[in-house]
Design a protein around this motif. Structure first.
Motif, PDB file in Angstrom:
ATOM      1  N   ARG A 148      -0.956   5.137  -8.900  1.00 18.48           N
ATOM      2  CA  ARG A 148      -1.518   4.419  -7.887  1.00 18.48           C
ATOM      3  C   ARG A 148      -1.719   3.023  -8.268  1.00 18.48           C
ATOM      4  O   ARG A 148      -3.152   2.438  -8.088  1.00 18.48           O
ATOM      5  CB  ARG A 148      -3.055   5.212  -7.499  1.00 18.48           C
ATOM      6  CG  ARG A 148      -3.124   6.409  -6.877  1.00 18.48           C
ATOM      7  CD  ARG A 148      -2.416   6.374  -5.402  1.00 18.48           C
ATOM      8  NE  ARG A 148      -2.499   7.721  -4.949  1.00 18.48           N
ATOM      9  CZ  ARG A 148      -1.796   8.631  -5.140  1.00 18.48           C
ATOM     10  NH1 ARG A 148      -0.811   8.531  -5.852  1.00 18.48           N
ATOM     11  NH2 ARG A 148      -1.945   9.892  -4.485  1.00 18.48           N
ATOM     12  N   LYS A 149      -0.872   2.222  -8.891  1.00 18.94           N
ATOM     13  CA  LYS A 149      -0.874   0.902  -8.980  1.00 18.94           C
ATOM     14  C   LYS A 149       0.538   0.574  -9.488  1.00 18.94           C
ATOM     15  O   LYS A 149       1.683   1.149  -9.643  1.00 18.94           O
ATOM     16  CB  LYS A 149      -1.707   0.687 -10.494  1.00 18.94           C
ATOM     17  CG  LYS A 149      -1.185   1.142 -11.744  1.00 18.94           C
ATOM     18  CD  LYS A 149      -2.027   0.857 -12.855  1.00 18.94           C
ATOM     19  CE  LYS A 149      -1.608   1.331 -14.065  1.00 18.94           C
ATOM     20  NZ  LYS A 149      -2.271   0.991 -15.239  1.00 18.94           N
ATOM     21  N   ILE A 161       2.048   1.798  -3.546  1.00 20.95           N
ATOM     22  CA  ILE A 161       1.033   2.253  -4.432  1.00 20.95           C
ATOM     23  C   ILE A 161       0.559   3.696  -4.216  1.00 20.95           C
ATOM     24  O   ILE A 161       0.387   4.496  -5.129  1.00 20.95           O
ATOM     25  CB  ILE A 161      -0.228   1.240  -4.130  1.00 20.95           C
ATOM     26  CG1 ILE A 161       0.138  -0.273  -4.752  1.00 20.95           C
ATOM     27  CG2 ILE A 161      -1.625   1.793  -4.893  1.00 20.95           C
ATOM     28  CD1 ILE A 161      -1.011  -1.257  -4.323  1.00 20.95           C
ATOM     29  N   GLN A 162       0.533   4.304  -2.908  1.00 20.45           N
ATOM     30  CA  GLN A 162       0.120   5.444  -2.623  1.00 20.45           C
ATOM     31  C   GLN A 162       1.084   6.614  -3.090  1.00 20.45           C
ATOM     32  O   GLN A 162       0.993   7.725  -3.377  1.00 20.45           O
ATOM     33  CB  GLN A 162      -0.025   5.430  -1.023  1.00 20.45           C
ATOM     34  CG  GLN A 162      -1.429   4.708  -0.723  1.00 20.45           C
ATOM     35  CD  GLN A 162      -2.683   5.213  -1.444  1.00 20.45           C
ATOM     36  OE1 GLN A 162      -2.941   6.613  -1.616  1.00 20.45           O
ATOM     37  NE2 GLN A 162      -3.472   4.294  -2.084  1.00 20.45           N
ATOM     38  N   GLU A 180       0.871  -1.251   0.013  1.00 19.36           N
ATOM     39  CA  GLU A 180       0.023  -0.190  -0.070  1.00 19.36           C
ATOM     40  C   GLU A 180       0.830   1.030  -0.183  1.00 19.36           C
ATOM     41  O   GLU A 180       0.482   2.279  -0.732  1.00 19.36           O
ATOM     42  CB  GLU A 180      -1.111   0.071   1.136  1.00 19.36           C
ATOM     43  CG  GLU A 180      -1.879   1.008   1.319  1.00 19.36           C
ATOM     44  CD  GLU A 180      -2.861   1.177  -0.251  1.00 19.36           C
ATOM     45  OE1 GLU A 180      -3.319   2.142  -0.703  1.00 19.36           O
ATOM     46  OE2 GLU A 180      -3.369   0.009  -0.661  1.00 19.36           O
TER      47      GLU A 180
END
Length: 259
Positions: free
Chosen positions: A222-223, A216-217, A213
């Motif tokens: 965002r992936k 990703i953040q 996470e």
């Protein structure tokens, strides 16, 4: 010109092509018309599956085993590629050379282990280049693409092993681009960010381990990346659309690595 015709008549050698990113690269180059030598060191089964998937899709491929850190084996890999497919037009340097035991902070790490790993990566990159570049230069055409790592340019505690493995080779690519450019040979680098693999699992629905996470953040898109994302970038740099591009560094990181 369709995608399937962009590399028609070309021969590609992809080192370390038996796993996720290398396999995706081999399949994408084949989908664009290239005949592909799928090199592997230990995973004969994985390489055979990649080659078979290319053949089943109507392409041409051969799995060729050998250790590209060894001069004699590298020469045989190239010779086998030429016997089976023809002279190498595209060389993709995907062998990592990185050892998992080098994950962690520098303090407490064996310096000789770091140095040995740097040397292994250098051999895995420079030996294949030395084997194919003379032929490319003689023919006046060729494309070399090196697969780097985001930690060659960004720093986190515990990633010095990654950085020291890839960063020196990024420098080598700059020198090679300068030296081989007048001979018609282009040399470029693709720099993946966090990309799905057995060590970094993301399902097709985007579900992931909670540990991912923060990554990703921190990523503008965002992936986590997919192997196909890297393959697309390699195919672009190997193809005619980038015939005036050399010495370039292309991040495939969802914006995580902003150069």
């Amino acid at each position: 010109m369709t995608n399937s015709e962009q590399l028609k008549g070309k021969v590609a050698l992809v080192t370390g092509a038996s796993r996720e990113i290398g396999g995706a690269i081999a399949r994408e180059l084949a989908a664009r018309g290239a005949s592909v030598a799928v090199n592997y060191h230990r995973s004969a089964e994985g390489a055979a599956k990649v080659a078979a998937s290319i053949e089943e899709a109507g392409g041409r491929a051969v799995a060729i085993g050998g250790d590209v850190t060894d001069a004699a084996q590298t020469a045989e890999i190239v010779a086998a590629t030429e016997r089976e497919l023809g002279p190498v037009d595209i060389l993709v340097l995907n062998t990592t050379g990185f050892s998992n035991h080098l994950r962690g902070p520098f303090l407490g790490m064996e310096v000789d282990a770091l140095v040995d790993n740097m040397a292994a990566q250098a051999r895995a990159v420079l030996r294949p280049v030395a084997a194919v570049a003379p032929g490319m230069a003689e023919r006046g055409t060729g494309a070399i693409v090196f697969i780097s790592d985001s930690f060659a340019r960004t720093q986190l505690v515990g990633t010095i092993g990654h950085g020291l493995t890839k960063a020196p080779m990024e420098s080598a690519m700059r020198h090679l681009a300068l030296e081989l450019g007048p001979r018609g040979v282009r040399v470029n680098t693709v720099i993946p960010g966090a990309t799905r693999s057995p060590n970094l699992t993301v399902s097709a629905k985007g579900q992931h381990d909670g540990k991912l996470e923060p990554v990703i953040q921190a990523t503008p898109l965002r992936k986590i990346g997919e192997p196909q994302d890297v393959a697309n970038a390699v195919a672009l740099l190997a193809g005619p659309e980038t015939s005036h591009v050399t010495g370039a560094f292309l991040p495939v990181s969802g914006g995580l690595l902003l150069l």
